[in-house]
Scaffold this active site. Structure first.
Site, PDB file in Angstrom:
ATOM      1  N   SER A  65      12.121  -8.844 -38.426  1.00 24.60           N
ATOM      2  CA  SER A  65      11.414  -9.422 -37.281  1.00 24.60           C
ATOM      3  C   SER A  65      11.848  -8.943 -35.907  1.00 24.60           C
ATOM      4  CB  SER A  65      11.518 -10.943 -37.313  1.00 24.60           C
ATOM      5  OG  SER A  65      10.573 -11.431 -38.207  1.00 24.60           O
ATOM      6  N   SER A 108       8.256 -11.209 -36.850  1.00 22.80           N
ATOM      7  CA  SER A 108       7.818 -12.425 -36.200  1.00 22.80           C
ATOM      8  C   SER A 108       8.141 -12.486 -34.710  1.00 22.80           C
ATOM      9  CB  SER A 108       8.428 -13.635 -36.896  1.00 22.80           C
ATOM     10  OG  SER A 108       9.835 -13.613 -36.795  1.00 22.80           O
ATOM     11  N   LYS A 149      13.149 -16.002 -27.850  1.00 24.80           N
ATOM     12  CA  LYS A 149      12.206 -16.320 -28.928  1.00 24.80           C
ATOM     13  C   LYS A 149      12.225 -17.828 -29.163  1.00 24.80           C
ATOM     14  CE  LYS A 149      11.320 -15.094 -33.794  1.00 24.80           C
ATOM     15  NZ  LYS A 149      11.738 -14.218 -34.909  1.00 24.80           N
TER      16      LYS A 149
HETATM   17  N1  GLN Z   1       7.970 -10.275 -42.085  1.00 30.52           N
HETATM   18  C1  GLN Z   1       9.104 -10.864 -42.689  1.00 30.52           C
HETATM   19  C2  GLN Z   1       8.744 -12.229 -43.220  1.00 30.52           C
HETATM   20  O1  GLN Z   1       7.670 -12.634 -43.030  1.00 30.52           O
HETATM   21  C3  GLN Z   1      10.239 -10.928 -41.749  1.00 30.52           C
HETATM   22  C4  GLN Z   1      10.331 -12.147 -40.934  1.00 30.52           C
HETATM   23  C5  GLN Z   1      11.599 -12.249 -40.152  1.00 30.52           C
HETATM   24  O2  GLN Z   1      12.403 -11.308 -40.100  1.00 30.52           O
HETATM   25  N2  GLN Z   1      11.807 -13.408 -39.533  1.00 30.52           N
HETATM   26  O3  GLN Z   1       9.529 -12.885 -43.820  1.00 30.52           O
END
Ligand code: GLN
Length: 478
Positions: free
Chosen positions: A175, A151, A76
């Site tokens: 994410s 994400s 990532k």
């Molecule tokens: N969707 C969550 C957010 O926007 C999780 C993001 C993440 O785990 N990096 O914060």
């Protein structure tokens, strides 16, 4: 190339000389080329991966190859790989090259994994659909009109679509697990304090964890045991030795499982997901496990608490991108003030700015007690209540997400709806507990969805073993 479910199968074929690392890398490079339009990769290390494959083939021939030989993995775009760009899918870090390896990267390399490229994600890992990337959104390979989740959307699709064997993602509020659910793969968010964040771009430091996204439980176990464990560069890690998870997958004990009736009754939960959860509960009981409803009264506090605290931490973490130290500097700036304001205005995307402003607000002198202070107290209540549940049970089961992958564009104009979709994943991050998303089901709409299992602190071996038990001989992909 034949479809490999686990790294063990690859390693067997390597040992028997039926394939070589070079031929495996070539295969993935072809797949990446063919599926470029999915936009999962921001950069592919073509020649470099081939060169490394050649070296590892030589090591295999010499009987000196590391534990992860044959593994072709993507990172990532928040995980540093020395000499390679790490941009957090942001214009702010466009072209920024990592000057050292993240600990997780170093450990993968030391185990002879081959890193094939850098994977798209939401900007600074903020989002749940991969639509917040400065480099375009990622398409779900099963239905290209749908998001892959986020994400870690690029990581999920790279594995889903067979463009690499596995990927690393990060999980601050879901994410890893939510995109795993949306794409039909396995994802694990480790216990807070198990995996080093050294060299990983920070979003919310008291939540962030790095974890594997794979086609099989076996691979997740192997990768986790390689990347986990004490690191002098990350003081938040526990100092205990890491179990060899891959050796502990055979456990088929009966377990005690809790579920929250509030979750199954939740109005936002898709009817088919509810039905599958109910059927599973019956099945688990029939299989001799104890499965009991336990009320969890804080469900509706999870998302607000998460967003107050993570935006606060993000506003602090992202203050380093000031146009001076590193990253983007506006060419239009003439004064010192303009360097800061224009660089940040032009360098950050909309969602990141929204969160910095929200975080700055909840930390501001007049509102600190009302928001940040209160959210910290709520976090403690949530943690205590969750640990209380887990003092009587091995796992809590939850859907990984309230719906299957949603349509691209559907939630972009409604940040609240986007945030609410995190309802089932943020609990593990608020409490620091480990959780997995297991690719269990397919919805009548044709899309996969996962079962989430959350366990006690450092119960990764139990989580992995039970995941294996649940998947049984089911084929890896949904
Ligand atoms: N969707 C969550 C957010 O926007 C999780 C993001 C993440 O785990 N990096 O914060």
């Amino acid at each position: 190339m034949k479809h490999y479910h686990t790294l063990y199968e690859i390693q067997n074929d390597l040992a028997e000389k039926r394939v070589s690392c070079v031929s495996i890398v070539q295969h993935y490079l072809q797949q990446i080329e063919q599926k470029q339009h999915l936009n999962a990769f921001l950069e592919v290390y073509n020649q470099e991966a081939l060169d490394r494959a050649l070296q590892i083939d030589a090591k295999i021939a010499a009987g000196a190859a590391g534990k992860l030989h044959g593994l072709v993995i993507g990172l990532k775009d928040v995980i540093s790989y020395q000499g390679h760009i790490v941009s957090a899918s942001s214009k702010m870090l466009e072209g920024f090259k990592a000057i050292y390896n993240a600990t997780v990267t170093q450990r993968l390399l030391d185990a002879d994994a081959i890193i094939i490229g850098r994977l798209n994600c939401d900007e600074f890992a903020m989002g749940g659909s991969n639509e917040n990337s400065a480099y375009g959104n990622v398409l779900n390979a099963l239905d290209e009109t749908k998001v892959p989740g986020g994400s870690s959307g690029g990581s999920a699709v790279a594995v889903q679509a067979g463009m690499c064997h596995a990927a690393l993602g990060t999980d601050t509020g879901g994410s890893i697990r939510q995109p795993a659910s949306f794409t039909g793969i396995f994802g694990l968010k480790p216990t807070y304090g198990l995996v080093s964040r050294w060299g990983v771009v920070a979003y919310a430091s008291s939540f962030d964890q790095v974890g594997p996204m794979t086609n099989s439980v076996e691979d997740a176990a192997l990768i986790l045991e390689t990347i986990a464990g004490p690191d002098n560069y990350d003081s938040t890690l526990v100092q205990t030795e890491v179990p060899q998870y891959s050796q502990l997958l055979g456990n088929s004990e009966k377990v005690r499982i809790a579920y929250y009736p509030e979750v199954l009754q939740h109005e936002g939960l898709d009817a088919n997901i509810r039905k599958q959860m109910e059927l599973l509960i019956e099945q688990l009981r029939a299989d001799g496990h104890v499965v009991e409803p336990v009320s969890f009264p804080y469900l509706d506090f999870l998302v607000p608490t998460y967003y107050v605290l993570t935006t606060a931490e993000a506003s602090s973490n992202l203050s380093r991108y000031d146009g001076v130290h590193y990253g983007y500097r506006s060419p239009d700036a003439h004064t010192a003030d303009e360097v800061y304001t224009l660089s940040r205005t032009q360098g950050f995307g909309k969602e990141v700015k929204r969160r910095i402003m929200l975080g700055t607000f909840v930390l501001s002198a007049g509102y600190y007690d009302a928001y940040y202070g209160k959210a910290q107290k709520a976090r403690r209540l949530i943690r205590d209540a969750t640990l209380q549940v887990l003092s009587n049970f091995d796992f809590v089961i939850l859907p990984s997400a309230p719906t299957t992958a949603f349509t691209i564009g559907e939630k972009v104009t409604d940040p609240i709806a986007m945030y609410l979709a995190d309802i089932f994943t943020v609990q593990a991050n608020l409490t620091g507990l480990p959780a997995v998303s297991i690719p269990m089901w397919k919805h009548p709409n044709g899309l996969p969805f996962g079962l989430q299992l959350m366990g006690n602190k450092f119960s990764e071996s139990a989580l992995l073993a039970f995941s294996k038990q649940l998947l049984g001989n089911k084929s890896d992909k949904i």
